[in-house]
Design an enzyme around this catalytic site. Structure first.
Site, PDB file in Angstrom:
ATOM      1  CG  HIS A  91      -7.484   4.147   2.106  1.00  0.00           C
ATOM      2  ND1 HIS A  91      -8.598   3.880   2.658  1.00  0.00           N
ATOM      3  CD2 HIS A  91      -7.501   5.334   2.357  1.00  0.00           C
ATOM      4  CE1 HIS A  91      -9.037   4.730   3.341  1.00  0.00           C
ATOM      5  NE2 HIS A  91      -8.397   5.775   3.500  1.00  0.00           N
ATOM      6  CG  HIS A 248      -6.629   7.244   7.740  1.00  0.00           C
ATOM      7  ND1 HIS A 248      -6.442   6.010   7.088  1.00  0.00           N
ATOM      8  CD2 HIS A 248      -7.346   7.843   7.134  1.00  0.00           C
ATOM      9  CE1 HIS A 248      -7.531   5.999   6.134  1.00  0.00           C
ATOM     10  NE2 HIS A 248      -8.031   6.984   6.275  1.00  0.00           N
ATOM     11  CG  ASP A 252      -7.278   9.691   3.600  1.00  0.00           C
ATOM     12  OD1 ASP A 252      -7.319   8.606   3.185  1.00  0.00           O
ATOM     13  OD2 ASP A 252      -7.950  10.132   4.705  1.00  0.00           O
ATOM     14  CG  HIS A 275     -10.333  12.693   0.463  1.00  0.00           C
ATOM     15  ND1 HIS A 275      -9.045  11.825   0.544  1.00  0.00           N
ATOM     16  CD2 HIS A 275     -10.993  12.098   1.319  1.00  0.00           C
ATOM     17  CE1 HIS A 275      -9.049  11.084   1.259  1.00  0.00           C
ATOM     18  NE2 HIS A 275     -10.229  10.859   1.805  1.00  0.00           N
TER      19      HIS A 275
HETATM   20 ZN   LIG Z   1      -8.744   7.897   4.027  1.00  0.00          ZN
END
Ligand SMILES: [Zn+2]
Length: 318
Positions: A91, A248, A252, A275
């Site tokens: 973030h 969100h 990311d 991720h």
């Molecule tokens: Zn995140």
């Protein structure tokens, strides 16, 4: 009817940038629960983004690079050759992406970047207030030169060449009816990114026990995450925007993509990614140098007075 100022972030700058002066953030780590201070310190041209664990007095430098990603389970963790780590970097990196910063030293007093409110809001707004300084060296953009796809079961990420921008088309599908199927498309060089950088991390209530069992989410609370239980959002204020979940995920992705060391020019499509998939994707792109070329932008590219220009917009609140 109301008037408001819409800020636009222009990231297609030919030049590298750093923060104008040092600034700091304090909070707790989402997974570690540890109280931590992070300082963002100006750095020279071509320095990149580098973490320094100031709680340690040796082997404490960790470069923000995709090759240093040691774990991407629930958050992105970087590790140096001496096994020193810094986690939940995504973030803060996304905030650096959005505010246009290329070079900064990130001094951190513990092993996890504070989660703040679960989004990049405070990072972006503080950096915005402090200011960004244009440097003399030119940026090297990573321009994608051919279509490239990575698929892992139901997860898919692909990229196509784009001359001007990073464009992200993200789709997520949850069996939970509140999250359900959400998709959004964001052009990082000309969209209003407010709904991206203010969107918080989220989880399902029933997953919390499992996550805590493996020693994570010790600092997690309704103060720093959206928690969904069955068909309800447990946070009293509800969502910040209609597409907060997918927004969100796009945030990311921006943070994880900055670990390439460059701003990527390409049009990304991502289904159910996260991720781990983003990191595998960056690694795969770099494995074959015919996937990309490093270019400089012409000085005639849109270059505004550092990174934002207020644009008066008429908005109708129905
Ligand atoms: Zn995140």
């Amino acid at each position: 009817m109301s008037y408001f100022i819409l800020y636009k972030y222009f990231m297609i700058s030919p030049f590298q940038k750093t923060i104008l002066k040092e600034t700091s953030f304090t909070g707790i780590g989402l997974h570690s629960g540890l109280k931590t201070e992070v300082k963002v310190v100006p750095a020279a041209e071509n320095y990149g983004i580098v973490f320094k664990r100031v709680d340690l007095n040796k082997d404490n430098i960790i470069k923000a690079n995709f090759e240093n990603v040691s774990s991407a389970k629930l958050c992105t963790t970087l590790q140096n050759e001496s096994n020193v780590t810094v986690s939940t970097v995504e973030h803060l990196l996304a905030a650096l992406y959005i505010t246009g910063i290329d070079n900064a030293l990130i001094e951190i007093s513990n092993r996890e970047v504070p989660i703040m409110d679960g989004s990049s809001k405070e990072f972006v707004e503080t950096i915005d207030r402090v200011g960004v300084k244009k440097q003399n060296a030119k940026r090297k953009y990573l321009k994608i030169t051919k279509n490239f796809t990575l698929q892992e079961g139901e997860k898919l990420i692909s990229i196509e060449p784009d001359k001007q921008s990073l464009k992200v088309d993200f789709q997520l599908v949850y069996s939970n009816e509140v999250i359900g199927r959400q998709s959004n498309q964001i052009n990082f060089s000309d969209a209003d990114l407010t709904n991206v950088y203010t969107s918080r991390t989220f989880c399902l209530f029933e997953d919390i026990e499992e996550i805590k069992k493996i020693g994570l989410a010790k600092g997690g609370s309704l103060e720093n995450a959206v928690v969904v239980k069955d068909n309800k959002i447990l946070n009293s204020q509800g969502l910040r925007n209609d597409k907060e979940f997918v927004n969100h995920k796009i945030l990311d992705l921006a943070g994880d993509f900055l670990l390439s060391g460059h701003r990527i020019l390409g049009s990304v499509k991502c289904i159910q990614g996260g991720h781990s998939l983003s990191n595998l994707f960056i690694r795969a792109i770099f494995k074959d140098h015919s996937n990309f070329t490093l270019i400089e932008q012409e000085e005639s590219s849109p270059e505004k007075n550092y990174f934002k220009t207020p644009v008066n917009k008429l908005a109708v609140n129905a």
